[in-house]
Design a protein around this motif. Structure first.
Motif, PDB file in Angstrom:
ATOM      1  N   GLY A  17      48.584 157.078  58.175  1.00  0.00           N
ATOM      2  CA  GLY A  17      49.726 156.325  58.690  1.00  0.00           C
ATOM      3  C   GLY A  17      51.040 157.077  58.792  1.00  0.00           C
ATOM      4  N   GLY A  38      51.903 159.126  61.043  1.00  0.00           N
ATOM      5  CA  GLY A  38      52.309 159.261  62.440  1.00  0.00           C
ATOM      6  C   GLY A  38      51.625 160.423  63.153  1.00  0.00           C
ATOM      7  N   LYS A  39      50.495 160.853  62.634  1.00  0.00           N
ATOM      8  CA  LYS A  39      49.782 161.997  63.222  1.00  0.00           C
ATOM      9  C   LYS A  39      49.395 161.750  64.675  1.00  0.00           C
ATOM     10  CE  LYS A  39      46.735 161.664  59.943  1.00  0.00           C
ATOM     11  NZ  LYS A  39      47.417 160.631  59.137  1.00  0.00           N
ATOM     12  N   SER A  40      48.757 160.594  64.932  1.00  0.00           N
ATOM     13  CA  SER A  40      48.318 160.304  66.302  1.00  0.00           C
ATOM     14  C   SER A  40      49.510 160.220  67.247  1.00  0.00           C
ATOM     15  CB  SER A  40      47.545 158.991  66.351  1.00  0.00           C
ATOM     16  OG  SER A  40      46.396 159.072  65.543  1.00  0.00           O
ATOM     17  N   THR A  41      50.577 159.589  66.777  1.00  0.00           N
ATOM     18  CA  THR A  41      51.770 159.473  67.629  1.00  0.00           C
ATOM     19  C   THR A  41      52.300 160.858  67.971  1.00  0.00           C
ATOM     20  OG1 THR A  41      52.251 157.476  66.339  1.00  0.00           O
ATOM     21  CG2 THR A  41      53.951 158.221  67.864  1.00  0.00           C
ATOM     22  N   ARG A  65      46.060 153.798  70.752  1.00  0.00           N
ATOM     23  CA  ARG A  65      47.325 154.495  70.936  1.00  0.00           C
ATOM     24  C   ARG A  65      47.209 155.699  71.869  1.00  0.00           C
ATOM     25  NH1 ARG A  65      48.109 152.592  65.835  1.00  0.00           N
ATOM     26  NH2 ARG A  65      47.148 154.346  64.788  1.00  0.00           N
ATOM     27  N   GLU A  88      43.128 166.207  64.912  1.00  0.00           N
ATOM     28  CA  GLU A  88      43.801 165.306  63.972  1.00  0.00           C
ATOM     29  C   GLU A  88      42.841 164.861  62.885  1.00  0.00           C
ATOM     30  OE1 GLU A  88      45.338 161.534  65.457  1.00  0.00           O
ATOM     31  OE2 GLU A  88      45.374 160.775  63.392  1.00  0.00           O
ATOM     32  N   ASN A 148      57.954 163.020  59.376  1.00  0.00           N
ATOM     33  CA  ASN A 148      58.074 162.063  60.469  1.00  0.00           C
ATOM     34  C   ASN A 148      58.702 160.773  59.943  1.00  0.00           C
ATOM     35  OD1 ASN A 148      57.653 161.186  63.184  1.00  0.00           O
ATOM     36  ND2 ASN A 148      55.844 160.043  62.497  1.00  0.00           N
ATOM     37  N   ASP A 194      63.636 158.030  60.773  1.00  0.00           N
ATOM     38  CA  ASP A 194      64.486 156.846  60.926  1.00  0.00           C
ATOM     39  C   ASP A 194      64.385 155.934  59.703  1.00  0.00           C
ATOM     40  OD1 ASP A 194      61.781 156.510  61.687  1.00  0.00           O
ATOM     41  OD2 ASP A 194      62.239 154.677  62.796  1.00  0.00           O
ATOM     42  N   ALA A 211      58.747 160.303  65.841  1.00  0.00           N
ATOM     43  CA  ALA A 211      57.787 160.455  66.936  1.00  0.00           C
ATOM     44  C   ALA A 211      57.851 159.291  67.918  1.00  0.00           C
ATOM     45  CB  ALA A 211      56.383 160.606  66.371  1.00  0.00           C
TER      46      ALA A 211
HETATM   47  N1  LIG Z   1      59.515 153.988  62.182  1.00  0.00           N
HETATM   48  C1  LIG Z   1      58.664 154.874  62.681  1.00  0.00           C
HETATM   49  N2  LIG Z   1      57.379 154.535  62.874  1.00  0.00           N
HETATM   50  C2  LIG Z   1      56.532 155.470  63.365  1.00  0.00           C
HETATM   51  C3  LIG Z   1      56.959 156.777  63.669  1.00  0.00           C
HETATM   52  N3  LIG Z   1      55.898 157.469  64.119  1.00  0.00           N
HETATM   53  C4  LIG Z   1      54.850 156.645  64.086  1.00  0.00           C
HETATM   54  N4  LIG Z   1      55.225 155.424  63.638  1.00  0.00           N
HETATM   55  C5  LIG Z   1      54.383 154.231  63.465  1.00  0.00           C
HETATM   56  O1  LIG Z   1      53.570 154.391  62.332  1.00  0.00           O
HETATM   57  C6  LIG Z   1      52.292 153.784  62.528  1.00  0.00           C
HETATM   58  C7  LIG Z   1      51.189 154.791  62.278  1.00  0.00           C
HETATM   59  O2  LIG Z   1      51.257 155.801  63.286  1.00  0.00           O
HETATM   60  P1  LIG Z   1      50.021 156.692  63.670  1.00  0.00           P
HETATM   61  O3  LIG Z   1      50.480 157.688  64.670  1.00  0.00           O
HETATM   62  O4  LIG Z   1      48.842 155.875  64.012  1.00  0.00           O
HETATM   63  O5  LIG Z   1      49.737 157.405  62.274  1.00  0.00           O
HETATM   64  P2  LIG Z   1      48.462 158.268  61.853  1.00  0.00           P
HETATM   65  O6  LIG Z   1      48.976 159.235  60.858  1.00  0.00           O
HETATM   66  O7  LIG Z   1      47.781 158.803  63.039  1.00  0.00           O
HETATM   67  O8  LIG Z   1      47.552 157.171  61.162  1.00  0.00           O
HETATM   68  P3  LIG Z   1      46.024 157.355  60.686  1.00  0.00           P
HETATM   69  O9  LIG Z   1      45.307 158.148  61.727  1.00  0.00           O
HETATM   70  O10 LIG Z   1      45.528 155.960  60.531  1.00  0.00           O
HETATM   71  O11 LIG Z   1      46.101 158.077  59.357  1.00  0.00           O
HETATM   72  C8  LIG Z   1      52.299 153.242  63.933  1.00  0.00           C
HETATM   73  O12 LIG Z   1      52.607 151.892  63.892  1.00  0.00           O
HETATM   74  C9  LIG Z   1      53.399 154.030  64.614  1.00  0.00           C
HETATM   75  O13 LIG Z   1      53.992 153.338  65.676  1.00  0.00           O
HETATM   76  C10 LIG Z   1      58.339 157.110  63.474  1.00  0.00           C
HETATM   77  O14 LIG Z   1      58.797 158.219  63.701  1.00  0.00           O
HETATM   78  N5  LIG Z   1      59.143 156.112  62.975  1.00  0.00           N
END
Ligand SMILES: Nc1nc2c(ncn2[C@@H]2O[C@H](COP(=O)(O)OP(=O)(O)OP(=O)(O)O)[C@@H](O)[C@H]2O)c(=O)[nH]1
Ligand SMILES: [Mg+2]
Length: 335
Positions: A58, A60-63, A108, A154, A201, A204, A251
């Protein structure tokens, strides 16, 4: 339609995505045909830059992967005639930590999927975590031969297997975020050691500055020698040593993405210039061949010996007649 490995290899090099997907599935299933195609393609590998992106669930790796890909596809880079072709491998080790992540990734990532210059592949382990890093490396090799310039992998940084996957890449980015708990996640998970680039990441969110500072301090502690020379230009303008930069990003708002891309490019130049690329590749290849050799030897051993014999030796260990070492000795004597 049944295709020969040669025609599949050819189709992949000429951009056939359907065959590419099929061969990747074969490789994931340890199908010998897939391995044969990979071997046919292997000469063509070595062009792509492999970037691993890891970090706690969570963060924000995928983002970030998503944003890096769109940035590179839409913003022309110096010295490039056309945008790079990008492959994304989302590895889901199906650990209890990342349950459901795969579906989220797919949703996403959807906004990228209309772009013919981007190929997205989700990978799940089918129990055999130990082999996942090796399968990922094989999948990346096929994508490399298929002509992708940048391959992003990822993986959720939740354990040794994920760390292993991340270290199959040339550049490893560790993503952290504030508010994950009292401790800095990346330090706790032992991810600092493998980071070439660190990103905080969700800058904010409250606590981002504190997280940034803690990571920077931890990194300096890890580099006690010659701190004055780190990332400082030598006569020819290249850094002597690589001190992982700690960047911040939002991100979701596309903030900090340009800096991450610049750091990736700088790290790639550093790898090539310092000769570290060659050193690391040798280490990776040794580990890869050693692993395959061990797998092969164990496979052939079991193929040649009746299971009954093996079971008999296990019984002796259970009865304390053999230590496990003696068990192996006895098995090898009969081999
Ligand atoms: N406030 C905020 N939220 C973010 C940011 N980047 C990502 N998110 C949110 O965080 C949540 C998780 O983002 P992902 O990109 O799925 O994170 P991940 O690390 O890929 O998650 P997993 O693959 O499940 O481990 C999503 O709801 C995004 O929209 C950021 O810079 N700020
Ligand atoms: Mg993800």
């Amino acid at each position: 339609m049944k295709l020969e490995p040669e025609s599949m290899a050819e189709a992949i090099t000429s951009g056939d995505r359907l065959i590419l997907s099929r061969v990747l599935t074969l490789i994931e299933n340890y199908d010998p045909i897939g391995i044969e195609v990979l071997s046919l393609l292997f000469q063509r590998t070595g062009r792509a830059h492999l970037v691993g992106i890891t970090g706690a669930p969570g963060t924000g790796k995928s983002t970030i992967v998503n944003r890096i890909a769109s940035y590179l596809r839409h913003v022309p880079q110096e010295g490039q005639l056309k945008p790079p072709e990008i492959a994304i491998i989302a590895v889901d080790p199906s650990s209890p930590f990342s349950g459901g992540a795969l579906l989220g990734d797919r949703i996403r990532m959807r906004d990228l999927s209309g772009d013919p210059g981007i190929f997205i592949r989700s990978m799940a382990s089918r129990g055999a975590l130990g082999g996942l890093a090796h399968t990922t490396a094989d999948v990346a090799a096929v994508l490399d031969a298929a002509g992708y310039d940048l391959i992003m992998i990822e993986t959720v940084g939740a354990g040794q297997a994920e760390v292993e996957i991340a270290s199959t890449a040339q550049t490893t980015i560790v993503i952290d975020a504030p508010g994950l708990g009292d401790d800095i996640q990346a330090i706790k998970a032992g991810l600092m050691e493998i980071a070439d680039i660190m990103v905080v990441n969700k800058a904010d969110r409250p606590g981002a500055k504190k997280t940034l500072k803690a990571l920077r301090n931890a990194l300096m502690l890890g580099h006690p020698s010659k701190p004055a020379k780190l990332n400082q230009a030598s006569e020819d303008g290249q850094p002597e040593m690589w001190l992982p930069p700690v960047l911040s990003a939002v991100a979701t708002r596309n903030e900090g993405i340009e800096e991450i891309v610049a750091a990736i490019q700088e790290h790639r130049r550093y790898l090539n210039h310092s000769g570290l690329n060659t050193v690391r590749e040798r280490e990776r290849r040794i580990a890869q061949v050693e692993y395959l050799l061990r797998e092969r030897l164990a496979y052939e051993f079991h193929a040649r010996h009746p299971a009954k014999h093996f079971d008999g030796v296990i019984e002796k260990v259970l009865a304390r007649e053999f230590s496990p070492h003696q068990a192996v000795q006895s098995l090898m004597q009969d081999a």
